[in-house]
Every structure is written in structure tokens, then in C-alpha cells.
Design a protein around this motif. Structure first.
Motif, mmCIF file in Angstrom:
data_model
loop_
_atom_site.group_PDB
_atom_site.id
_atom_site.type_symbol
_atom_site.label_atom_id
_atom_site.label_comp_id
_atom_site.label_asym_id
_atom_site.label_seq_id
_atom_site.Cartn_x
_atom_site.Cartn_y
_atom_site.Cartn_z
ATOM 1 N N SER A 219 36.795 -27.563 37.716
ATOM 2 C CA SER A 219 35.560 -27.473 36.932
ATOM 3 C C SER A 219 34.676 -26.434 37.614
ATOM 4 C CB SER A 219 34.835 -28.820 36.904
ATOM 5 O OG SER A 219 33.646 -28.735 36.148
ATOM 6 N N LYS A 220 33.913 -25.696 36.824
ATOM 7 C CA LYS A 220 33.056 -24.654 37.378
ATOM 8 C C LYS A 220 31.662 -25.216 37.626
ATOM 9 C CE LYS A 220 32.923 -19.658 36.785
ATOM 10 N NZ LYS A 220 33.193 -18.559 35.846
ATOM 11 N N ILE A 221 31.285 -25.310 38.889
ATOM 12 C CA ILE A 221 29.978 -25.854 39.258
ATOM 13 C C ILE A 221 29.275 -24.866 40.180
ATOM 14 C CG2 ILE A 221 28.757 -27.728 40.449
ATOM 15 C CD1 ILE A 221 31.208 -29.508 39.750
ATOM 16 N N ARG A 222 28.060 -24.458 39.825
ATOM 17 C CA ARG A 222 27.303 -23.524 40.655
ATOM 18 C C ARG A 222 25.843 -23.966 40.676
ATOM 19 N NH1 ARG A 222 29.950 -17.662 38.799
ATOM 20 N NH2 ARG A 222 32.023 -18.111 39.617
ATOM 21 N N THR A 223 25.493 -24.713 41.700
ATOM 22 C CA THR A 223 24.145 -25.276 41.775
ATOM 23 C C THR A 223 23.517 -25.036 43.139
ATOM 24 O OG1 THR A 223 25.011 -27.427 42.472
ATOM 25 C CG2 THR A 223 24.668 -27.096 40.104
ATOM 26 N N LEU A 224 22.196 -25.066 43.157
ATOM 27 C CA LEU A 224 21.432 -24.924 44.394
ATOM 28 C C LEU A 224 20.270 -25.910 44.334
ATOM 29 C CD1 LEU A 224 21.340 -22.951 46.921
ATOM 30 C CD2 LEU A 224 19.554 -21.737 45.702
#
Length: 319
Positions: A219-224
Motif C-alpha cells: 500500500s502506498k503511504i506517505r505521511t508526516l
């Protein structure tokens, strides 16, 4: 400079084709042509985008004011140096070079010759990241996650230099304090390099950053997520959205036989101007060449980012 900036793209692979597609749309620049070691691919790309395919890197450099370098990492220094020595401005994909010594040489060459050297950290131009710089003042804890499925096109570097370097760059520019020490672990899964990595950075000002990266997650997850004294900030790179969470009230409810905790928060959604980050990156590059703006991040910062990335890799290999 009154005429349009003449741009050439060197390398038309996965990222290079995106650079070609964006470069031809710029209002203050003109795509002069492309070069690729695969001459058949170069001809096909040139025909598709109605531009010229040059037979050598030197010939393309000679006919341009600036070049975009999107070749494998081991060629960044060689081609970047060649372009800078020819007096051309350079936008090179990340990482800037294979070694710190090579990176420093490129930065020094650009500075000495008063040329723009920009590294392709495209996440800097994500609308949410640009807005984040106005909000974050004194981060205490930064938690970053950049996870994605495996892409076999990346063969020369691991997840640290392929993906995590974006977040290292963002974190260093948010905290603005030297890294006191770091700890890191990683593992190979499907390639010859580390495919999963987890890092904790401890800064001299007391801030802590926890960075995780994987190119083996389905799954593509890109968080900050950022914790400050008075606000908790969440950012989603994919949606280019920012939320600010502020605690309003909290209390404990005592009822017969049970204790409940209640917390109320105020959530603010920040308006973010959403645009193509790669286009924003190109436009910034051109504006820097035309001296209409100052570089968003200087070359010394790029060296620092690469230095931390290599410290992380050393720690991973040790462990």
C-alpha cells in the motif's frame, strides 16, 4: 537574460520522461532536446515530444543554457561536472552524487562559477510541504512514513537513497539543528540493497525524528506527523493536505463503576495550493536561473542531507 532559458534533458528513463513532459510546458523555458544512451528510445521520445534527440551528451550541453540530469546515480557526478565546467546550470535528480566528495565538488563548482545547481528533491515542491514551512516553528517530535510496493526499476540504490532521502531532506530543513546522534536498522527483502529501513534522529536542540521507509509494502503511504507544544500537525503527501489539531478541553468522568476520559480538540484544515510538484520544481529552477528568486535550499544543505543518509547506511550495515 531576455530570451527563454534553453533546457536539455539527459536521460529519458522512468523519471527522465516526466522531466521531458514538464520541460516542454514551461513558459519561460524552451526544451532544446534530449539525450539517452539508448538512441532508439531517444528518437522515439524526441518524436513523441516534438524535440531533438542529440547523439552525444557534449553536443546537447553545447546547445543549452541548462540541463536536467535524470541518469543512474553513478553518472551524476561525471555529467554534472561536465555541464558545470561548460557554464551550464544543472538540475540533477537525487541523490546529488554517489559520494560526499563528489557532491562537494559539484556544489563548489556551481558556487565558483555562479551557476544554479538544484537537486531533484521533488517533495520540497509539494504544496503541503511548502505550506508546512510557514507553520512549523519548534518541532519536538517528527514521525515520517514513506511506504510503497517494490518497483524493480530501481536497482542501483536501496530504500534510503531512493525514498527516505526525501524525508531526511524535509526533516533537516524543518528542525534546523545539527544531528547529535542517530540509530538505524534495515533489512533486504527483494533486492541486493536495504528495502526496509527505520531511523531515529536525535538533534542538538532536543528534537527527535522517527523516519520509516519501505519499498516492500503493499500500500502506498506517505505521511508526516509533527508534535509541537501547542499543536499536532498531520500532513498527507498524496492528498497534499494539512490538519492542525489543538486540544480544547479534557476531563475525567466518574460514574458508578466506571471511569471515562473525554477529550475535545479543535481541528483546522489548511488550504493548500495544489499543483504538479515536478512542474513547481522546474519553474523554481528557471526562476533561479533568471535571478527572479533565490534557491529554496542551498547546496550545503544538500550535502548535509547526503551526509546523514550515508551515516544511516553505515549504521544499517553495522547492524
Amino acid at each position: 537574460m531576455t530570451n527563454k532559458v534553453k533546457i536539455g534533458v539527459i536521460g529519458t528513463g522512468h523519471m527522465g520522461q516526466y522531466h521531458v513532459n514538464v520541460a516542454k510546458t514551461l513558459s519561460d523555458a524552451e526544451l532544446i532536446g534530449i539525450y539517452d544512451s539508448d538512441s532508439e528510445r531517444a528518437s522515439q521520445m524526441a518524436e513523441k515530444h516534438k524535440t531533438s534527440a542529440f547523439s552525444t551528451v557534449d553536443d546537447l550541453i553545447k546547445h543549452t543554457d541548462s540541463v536536467i540530469i535524470a541518469v543512474p546515480t553513478f553518472l551524476h557526478h561525471e555529467i554534472g561536472k561536465k555541464a558545470l565546467l561548460a557554464g551550464k546550470h544543472v538540475l540533477v535528480e537525487k541523490p546529488i552524487a554517489e559520494t560526499l566528495e563528489q557532491a562537494k565538488e559539484l556544489v563548489d563548482l556551481a558556487s565558483k562559477n555562479n551557476l544554479v545547481l538544484q537537486v531533484g528533491h521533488v517533495e520540497r515542491f509539494n504544496g503541503a510541504v511548502l505550506e508546512l514551512g510557514k507553520i512549523v516553528t519548534e518541532p519536538l517530535l517528527i514521525e515520517s512514513r514513506r511506504l510503497a510496493p517494490f518497483n524493480p526499476r530501481i536497482k542501483d540504490v536501496g530504500v534510503v537513497l531512493d525514498m527516505m532521502i526525501h524525508d531526511i531532506d524535509i526533516v533537516l530543513n524543518l528542525v534546523k539543528s545539527p544531528v547529535k546522534y542517530l540509530s538505524a536498522v534495515g533489512t533486504k527483502v527483494v533486492s541486493a540493497h536495504e528495502d526496509i529501513a527505520s531511523v531515529i534522529l536525535h538533534f542538538e536542540n532536543g528534537a527527535i525524528a522517527n523516519i520509516s521507509a519501505s519499498r516492500n509494502t503493499q500500500s502506498k503511504i506517505r505521511t508526516l506527523n509533527i508534535t509541537q507544544k501547542d499543536v499536532y500537525i498531520t500532513l498527507d503527501f498524496s492528498d497534499q493536505e494539512i490538519e492542525l489539531h489543538r486540544q480544547a478541553t479534557s476531563d475525567i468522568l466518574l460514574r458508578t463503576g466506571e471511569i471515562k476520559y473525554r477529550q475535545e480538540s479543535i481541528v483546522e484544515k489548511i488550504f493548500v495550493h495544489k499543483d504538479n510538484p515536478l512542474k513547481q520544481e522546474h519553474e523554481h529552477f528557471v526562476k533561479c536561473i533568471l535571478k527572479e528568486t533565490e534557491p529554496l535550499v542551498d547546496g550545503r544543505s544538500d550535502i548535509q542531507t547526503l551526509e546523514i543518509a550515508y551515516r544511516i547506511l553505515k549504521e544499517i550495515h553495522k547492524n
